[in-house]
Scaffold this active site. Structure first.
Site, short mmCIF file in Angstrom:
data_model
loop_
_atom_site.label_atom_id
_atom_site.label_comp_id
_atom_site.label_asym_id
_atom_site.label_seq_id
_atom_site.Cartn_x
_atom_site.Cartn_y
_atom_site.Cartn_z
CD GLU A 293 -2.71 -1.43 0.03
OE1 GLU A 293 -3.03 -0.45 -0.66
OE2 GLU A 293 -3.02 -2.60 -0.28
CB CYS A 327 -1.42 7.00 2.63
SG CYS A 327 -2.37 6.06 3.80
#
Ligand code: NAD
Length: 542
Positions: A293, A327
């Site tokens: 990720e 993020c």
């Protein structure tokens, strides 16, 4: 499975404590912060359950007070990584055979330790190491980590329950074996919960792990290791090594027994690691699982029907909490011309009201960015925006690293929808806004879709259902987590499984069964009760 079909406790999200003035949790965390800030913590590596001190050390300092030293950690030689691998493989012999309820018991205990006796400590460590406010530390290091541990135990049993049909003469069983070999967890600085979850969820499924945390998170990683130890993770199951990421990775990936990478961090590094695995593919005993990720360029688009105050609040909360170092943080916004005057006034007012400073002062909303490299990069982009003709800073733009790495929360407005800060992940408290013609909604949705290589999170704000539906369609591949009338941050384990596609990662959804499935290799067992004794099928009859 031993002697019963055991139910696990129903997972419930850990309530977020308020830390309001006068609350016991506020007092406890302030005390833990003071103690940890004013002492020197020595962080050894942990290999086969033993604390390894190499004498080759690096110091640790809080980002908001970079001359203050809170301790040091020990760096690995290649021989330590080799030892971590061989010890993991040895531990696998027992760990992979342990009934699942024993593994579940360990990680449920870890959750309770964090919820109780370790809560103040892990939050204080996260405030010091990563410069999180107490609220940000609580939702990350305490609540999200507790949720990961509890929900993953439940997801593990859900997976084990998934079984094929059987018939009266043949019993079909799926056995969810751990991967053969050892796994490798490489974790980022920004979430203590992610740092713990990446190795823990693989171990929970019966795997053994070599874990390399980020240099900037080691102070709080120490608390994670203490919790794992007290919870009873056996020696050798999770081995932690610090130091040169290239040497550690080269050593791990050179092993024929390497069987899986669980990575969270930047896109470039992940692509490099994938490439390295590809280059070594002929050496491995099995095809390594690759889960990563990575970065994002997360968007907010408002339709002309949206409520301006709601749009402004989504920007203020979505872009600036934890200095934009999530993020999922909103870093580009598309605001229609009819709403812009009101949105602009609100956002500027919000940003001007943010207090910035050390997280020890719990009135601060903004603290420091993680390290000098990040500070210098952000300062460079702010300087460029000050001189570029197609950009204007409407609030913020200042920076100061004399004591800590402080970057003022900044809003850039650009007339160029492809301006560099509309496309590049900065990972700081900076959002760039493009004001579009309120009648050019469809074209702007296409622009949102095509502007960045990433596809992590995004949000649409609108009171018009047709506009919401159009955004949902056109932006189908632009975000793995898509929010309607909300900010694009704040995913909760068990509620919004998290991950993005395109350059943002493999989208294996942390905090869901989808992720855990990557760490098992099912074996199908068919047992026939009455085994035939004549090869001739009836159709062969004369
Ligand atoms: P980073 O890529 O700098 O570091 C991540 C990890 O990779 C660290 O442990 C680091 O030591 C290691 N690493 C660095 N260089 C390496 C190399 N050459 N070989 C092997 N390992 C190496 O990222 P970071 O600054 O710690 O974290 C921020 C990034 O993480 C941002 O891009 C952010 O978007 C991303 N992130 C994504 C998610 C998500 O769920 N998509 C969550 C958190 C963070």
């Amino acid at each position: 499975m031993g002697k019963g079909f055991f139910n696990v406790p129903v997972a419930i999200n850990e309530p977020v404590k308020s830390y309001a003035l006068g609350s016991p949790e506020r007092e406890a965390v302030a005390k833990a912060y003071k103690t940890m800030f004013n002492s020197k913590t020595e962080v050894p590596m942990y290999i086969n359950g033993k604390a390894i001190k190499t004498g080759n050390t690096r110091t640790m300092s809080p980002p908001h007070d970079h001359q203050h030293i809170v301790g040091e950690y020990h760096l690995a030689e290649q021989s330590h990584v080799d030892e971590a691998i061989s010890t993991a493989l040895e531990a696998r012999k027992s760990w992979s055979q342990l009934p699942w309820e024993q593994r579940a018991g360990i990680f449920l205990k870890a959750a309770e330790l964090i919820a109780g006796p370790y809560r103040a400590k892990i939050n204080a460590a996260t405030m010091i190491a990563q410069s999180k406010t107490v609220h940000q530390a609580e939702i990350d290091a305490a609540c999200e980590l507790i949720d990961f541990l509890r929900f993953n135990v439940q997801f593990m049993t859900d997976i084990y329950h998934e079984q094929p049909e059987s018939t009266s003469d043949a019993w079909n069983r799926l056995e969810y074996r751990p991967l053969e070999g050892f796994t490798y967890a490489v974790t980022p600085f920004n979430f203590t919960a992610i740092a713990a979850n990446l190795p823990a969820c693989m171990a929970m499924m019966g795997n053994v792990v070599v874990w390399k945390p980020s240099d900037s998170q080691i102070f709080s990683a120490k608390v994670i290791m203490d919790v794992f130890k007290e919870a009873g993770v056996p020696d050798g199951v999770i081995n932690v090594v610090f130091g040169d990421p290239v040497m550690i990775t080269n050593t791990v990936m050179a092993s024929p027994d390497f069987s899986g990478l669980h990575f969270t961090g930047s896109t470039f590094i992940f692509k490099e690691l994938w490439k390295q695995i590809g280059n070594n593919i002929h050496n491995y005993k099995t095809y390594p699982r690759i889960v990563g990720e990575t970065g994002g360029k997360d968007f907010i688009i408002a339709h002309k029907s949206a409520n301006a105050k709601q749009v402004a609040t989504s920007i203020s909360r979505g872009a600036f909490e934890f200095q934009g170092q999530k993020c999922s943080a909103a870093s580009r916004a598309y605001v229609p011309s009819n709403l812009w005057p009101e949105v602009k006034a609100s956002v500027v007012e919000d940003v001007k009201s943010f207090k910035m400073g050390s997280p020890e002062d719990m009135g601060n909303f903004i603290t420091a960015v993680i390290h000098e490299g990040s500070f210098d990069k952000l300062a460079k982009y702010l300087d460029a925006a000050k001189s570029d003709a197609d950009a204007e800073i409407i609030v913020g733009g200042g920076y100061d690293k004399s004591k800590g790495y402080f970057i003022e929360p900044t809003v850039i407005v650009t007339s160029n929808p492809k301006y560099t800060t509309m496309c590049t992940e900065l990972f700081g408290p900076v959002i760039t806004i493009y004001v579009y013609d309120e009648n050019a909604y469809t074209e702007t949705l296409k622009l949102v879709d095509q502007t960045s290589e990433y596809a992590l999170t995004g949000a649409i704000l609108s009171t018009d259902r047709y506009a919401i539906q159009e955004a949902t369609n056109i932006l189908q591949n632009a975000a793995g987590n898509f929010y309607i009338n909300d900010k694009p941050t704040g995913a909760v384990v068990g509620q919004q499984p998290f991950g993005g596609a395109r350059a943002s990662g493999t989208n294996d959804k942390a905090g869901s069964a989808l992720n855990l499935l990557r760490w098992v290799s099912p074996r199908m067992i068919k047992e026939t009760f009455v085994t035939p004794t004549d090869y001739r099928y009836p159709f062969l009859g004369e």
